[in-house]
Design a protein around this motif. Structure first.
Motif, mmCIF file in Angstrom:
data_model
loop_
_atom_site.group_PDB
_atom_site.id
_atom_site.type_symbol
_atom_site.label_atom_id
_atom_site.label_comp_id
_atom_site.label_asym_id
_atom_site.label_seq_id
_atom_site.Cartn_x
_atom_site.Cartn_y
_atom_site.Cartn_z
ATOM 1 N N ALA A 15 0.835 -1.205 0.000
ATOM 2 C CA ALA A 15 0.000 0.000 0.000
ATOM 3 C C ALA A 15 0.869 1.254 0.000
ATOM 4 C CB ALA A 15 -0.944 0.004 1.199
ATOM 5 N N LEU A 16 1.916 1.259 0.797
ATOM 6 C CA LEU A 16 2.825 2.400 0.836
ATOM 7 C C LEU A 16 3.592 2.525 -0.481
ATOM 8 C CD1 LEU A 16 4.150 4.759 2.271
ATOM 9 C CD2 LEU A 16 5.710 3.140 3.363
ATOM 10 N N ALA A 17 4.008 1.421 -1.037
ATOM 11 C CA ALA A 17 4.763 1.443 -2.291
ATOM 12 C C ALA A 17 3.933 2.009 -3.440
ATOM 13 C CB ALA A 17 5.249 0.041 -2.636
ATOM 14 N N LEU A 41 4.441 12.141 2.968
ATOM 15 C CA LEU A 41 3.658 10.916 3.123
ATOM 16 C C LEU A 41 3.372 10.552 4.575
ATOM 17 C CD1 LEU A 41 5.315 8.652 0.402
ATOM 18 C CD2 LEU A 41 3.177 9.940 0.249
ATOM 19 N N GLY A 42 3.993 11.254 5.508
ATOM 20 C CA GLY A 42 3.786 10.939 6.918
ATOM 21 C C GLY A 42 4.322 9.572 7.293
ATOM 22 N N ILE A 52 18.032 1.920 3.481
ATOM 23 C CA ILE A 52 17.033 2.871 3.941
ATOM 24 C C ILE A 52 15.677 2.169 3.911
ATOM 25 C CG2 ILE A 52 15.863 5.054 3.462
ATOM 26 C CD1 ILE A 52 18.486 5.883 1.983
ATOM 27 N N VAL A 53 14.978 2.171 5.048
ATOM 28 C CA VAL A 53 13.666 1.546 5.125
ATOM 29 C C VAL A 53 12.633 2.649 5.303
ATOM 30 C CG1 VAL A 53 12.185 -0.075 6.368
ATOM 31 C CG2 VAL A 53 14.634 -0.546 6.152
ATOM 32 N N ILE A 54 11.640 2.651 4.439
ATOM 33 C CA ILE A 54 10.529 3.591 4.524
ATOM 34 C C ILE A 54 9.302 2.790 4.917
ATOM 35 C CG2 ILE A 54 9.098 5.247 3.253
ATOM 36 C CD1 ILE A 54 11.505 5.672 1.390
ATOM 37 N N ARG A 55 8.683 3.202 6.041
ATOM 38 C CA ARG A 55 7.498 2.460 6.530
ATOM 39 C C ARG A 55 6.467 3.412 7.077
ATOM 40 N NH1 ARG A 55 8.561 1.664 12.179
ATOM 41 N NH2 ARG A 55 10.722 2.145 12.577
#
Length: 55
Positions: A15-17, A41-42, A52-55
């Motif tokens: 969903a984030l991707a 994106l909060g 780098i992890v984006i969550r």
């Protein structure tokens, strides 16, 4: 973004991707680019060495 950074970027979750954001960023400044994504994106951004992890 990943093609512009030497670090590996992992986006946690489909969903984030799929989320989109637009704007003008300087890809030469990784920290500024990630701060922009974080604010737009909060999301949380975590670094683990060259990952780098984006969550």
């Amino acid at each position: 973004m990943g093609r512009h950074f030497s670090d590996r970027i992992i986006v946690a979750g489909n969903a984030l991707a799929r989320r989109r954001v637009s704007g003008t960023i300087t890809v030469a400044d990784t920290d500024a680019a990630l701060a922009f994504i974080k604010q737009a994106l909060g999301v949380k951004v975590t670094r683990f060495g060259p990952v780098i992890v984006i969550r």
